[in-house]
Design a protein around this motif. Structure first.
Motif, PDB file in Angstrom:
ATOM      1  N   TYR A  52       0.826  -1.205   0.000  1.00  0.00           N
ATOM      2  CA  TYR A  52       0.000   0.000   0.000  1.00  0.00           C
ATOM      3  C   TYR A  52       0.863   1.259   0.000  1.00  0.00           C
ATOM      4  CZ  TYR A  52      -3.755   3.191   1.095  1.00  0.00           C
ATOM      5  OH  TYR A  52      -4.654   4.225   1.047  1.00  0.00           O
ATOM      6  N   LEU A  55       2.299   1.752  -3.467  1.00  0.00           N
ATOM      7  CA  LEU A  55       1.306   2.341  -4.374  1.00  0.00           C
ATOM      8  C   LEU A  55       1.145   3.836  -4.130  1.00  0.00           C
ATOM      9  CD1 LEU A  55      -1.518  -0.328  -4.468  1.00  0.00           C
ATOM     10  CD2 LEU A  55      -0.025   0.352  -6.334  1.00  0.00           C
ATOM     11  N   ARG A  59       2.087   6.797  -6.785  1.00  0.00           N
ATOM     12  CA  ARG A  59       1.086   7.785  -7.199  1.00  0.00           C
ATOM     13  C   ARG A  59       1.610   9.215  -7.000  1.00  0.00           C
ATOM     14  NH1 ARG A  59      -4.682   6.682  -5.196  1.00  0.00           N
ATOM     15  NH2 ARG A  59      -4.471   5.157  -6.855  1.00  0.00           N
TER      16      ARG A  59
END
Length: 75
Positions: A52, A55, A59
């Protein structure tokens, strides 16, 4: 991919703990299975957290490196 693998390992550990709680009657075996499930549960949480965070960092980096600059606007 790490997020999904972490979730799968977490769920496997959770199922092992539930199985040890309700279906294994021998105390020592149940405790060993529950310990293995707890280790898998913690490992799955760590893997999912790393996935997580990866990610989120990807981003942010993608947002900072975007080529959507409108420097050549026609007059």
């Amino acid at each position: 991919m790490l997020l999904l693998i972490g979730f799968g390992v977490f769920m496997l550990g959770l199922l092992m703990i539930g199985y040890a709680q309700y279906f294994i009657w021998h105390a020592m075996v149940a405790e060993l299975v529950a310990l293995a499930g707890l280790i898998l549960l913690i490992g799955g949480m760590i893997l999912a957290a790393v996935g997580y965070i990866s990610l989120s960092v990807l981003r942010i980096l993608r947002f900072l490196d975007s080529d959507d600059d409108n420097t050549n606007t026609p007059s």
